[in-house]
Design an enzyme around this catalytic site. Structure first.
Site, PDB file in Angstrom:
ATOM      1  N   HIS A 131       0.833  -1.211   0.000  1.00  0.00           N
ATOM      2  CA  HIS A 131       0.000   0.000   0.000  1.00  0.00           C
ATOM      3  C   HIS A 131       0.870   1.265   0.000  1.00  0.00           C
ATOM      4  CE1 HIS A 131      -3.079   2.928   1.020  1.00  0.00           C
ATOM      5  NE2 HIS A 131      -2.274   3.354   1.970  1.00  0.00           N
ATOM      6  N   HIS A 144       1.367   5.054  -2.484  1.00  0.00           N
ATOM      7  CA  HIS A 144       1.611   6.458  -2.126  1.00  0.00           C
ATOM      8  C   HIS A 144       2.840   7.070  -2.793  1.00  0.00           C
ATOM      9  CE1 HIS A 144      -1.359   7.299   0.998  1.00  0.00           C
ATOM     10  NE2 HIS A 144      -1.162   6.090   1.493  1.00  0.00           N
ATOM     11  N   GLU A 151      -5.879   9.326  -0.245  1.00  0.00           N
ATOM     12  CA  GLU A 151      -6.234   7.903  -0.199  1.00  0.00           C
ATOM     13  C   GLU A 151      -7.254   7.484  -1.260  1.00  0.00           C
ATOM     14  OE1 GLU A 151      -4.639   5.680   1.371  1.00  0.00           O
ATOM     15  OE2 GLU A 151      -3.728   6.644   3.111  1.00  0.00           O
ATOM     16  N   SER A 156      -4.017   0.524  -4.638  1.00  0.00           N
ATOM     17  CA  SER A 156      -3.445  -0.677  -4.023  1.00  0.00           C
ATOM     18  C   SER A 156      -4.505  -1.756  -3.784  1.00  0.00           C
ATOM     19  CB  SER A 156      -2.705  -0.321  -2.730  1.00  0.00           C
ATOM     20  OG  SER A 156      -3.564   0.321  -1.810  1.00  0.00           O
TER      21      SER A 156
HETATM   22 FE    FE Z   1      -2.333   5.203   3.002  1.00  0.00          FE
END
Ligand code: FE
Ligand code: PHE
Length: 298
Positions: free
Chosen positions: A137, A142, A185, A204
């Site tokens: 993730h 990110h 997010e 993700s």
């Molecule tokens: Fe995150």
């Protein structure tokens, strides 16, 4: 072939709230040599699967950045190698961490252009879902957009804004957290080719990569700072609403003003349920609400 997985994970401690994780806030060196064949295979499987799915679905800046950084399906990247490319591009540095950090530590890292990346990767039986952030993730989701100068500045500004909101109080922090949730997010971006994903929580996840763009169930609504700050969200299901930016520049400009008076004004405003469509919303799609869970917005 080695099958055991590397030692990992946070300790748990029994409290009156049951077993809660005890997070180590320290920065840790990525123990790259300790990744097992299973760990690399988990990365490979996830990387291949998501890349295939994300061509034509993720923001092109995101996909290009992964290539530029040299991420690939062969093996888990080395943070120090990524840092050479990332540092040269935007001055950001990845630092290894054990897991989620206390808010203020997290904000301080971001404000100083350090992005905390969980050093361990999920187990093979957690391929499709894991409740807490792991390396896949953090790194796959990110890190790529930190290569984009505008987004890189946004993340650092968010960190400074977080330090400030923390000092103002829990309500300010709650409003700021929603901004992170609905952009960093779970954000979507409008492009000439159609809506694309840029949120790390979406890219993700196989299921949410499809759902966020293609399902008729969720709302897709144009970015509006105060609207987002008022909106509750989901932590246990796919989002009921996604907010769509027109560009990373829009995100940067809309969040540049001092939030202090905005936090003060929002104190008297009601919080909005995650699935509401409001008058004044720029609606890309009003969701059917099919399959939505009752209650549970945070
Ligand atoms: Fe995150
Ligand atoms: N402008 C915000 C403030 O004054 C800081 C911020 C910038 C927050 C970018 C989020 C994103 O608090």
């Amino acid at each position: 072939m080695e099958t055991a997985t590397a030692p990992r994970r946070v300790e748990h401690q029994q409290t009156d709230k049951g077993y809660v994780p005890v997070y180590t806030t320290a920065v840790v060196e990525q123990p790259w040599e300790s990744y097992t064949a299973d760990d690399h295979a988990t990365w490979s499987t996830l990387y291949q699967r998501q890349r295939e799915l994300l061509v034509g679905r993720a923001s092109k800046e995101f996909l290009q950045a992964q290539d530029e950084m040299g991420m690939n399906a062969h093996m888990i990247p080395r943070f120090d190698q990524l840092n050479e490319v990332l540092g040269a591009a935007t001055g950001w540095t990845l630092v290894g961490v054990e897991g989620l950090l206390p808010e203020l530590d997290f904000f301080d890292h971001l404000a100083n252009r350090r992005f905390p990346v969980t050093w361990w990767i999920r187990r093979p039986d957690q391929i499709d879902y894991i409740a807490e952030p792991d390396m896949f993730h953090d790194l796959f989701g990110h890190v790529p957009l930190l290569m984009n100068p505008v987004f890189a500045d946004y993340m650092a500004a968010y960190g400074r804004g977080g330090v400030k909101a923390h000092a103002i109080g829990p309500e300010a922090l709650q409003h700021l957290t929603r901004l992170y949730w609905y952009t960093v997010e779970f954000g979507l971006i409008n492009t000439p080719e159609g809506l694309r994903i840029y949120g790390a929580g979406i890219v993700s996840s196989k299921g949410e990569s499809l759902y966020s763009l293609e399902s008729a169930a969720p709302n897709r609504i144009g970015f509006d700072l105060e609207r987002i700050m008022r909106t509750r969200y989901r932590i246990d299901t796919f989002q009921k609403t996604y907010f769509v930016i027109d560009s990373y520049e829009q995100l940067m400009e809309a969040t540049a003003p001092d939030f202090t008076p905005i936090y003060a004004a929002l104190e008297t405003q009601e919080h909005l349920p995650a699935g509401d469509v409001q008058e004044g919303d720029r609606v890309f799609q009003k969701g059917t609400g099919e399959g939505w869970a009752e209650g549970g917005d945070v």
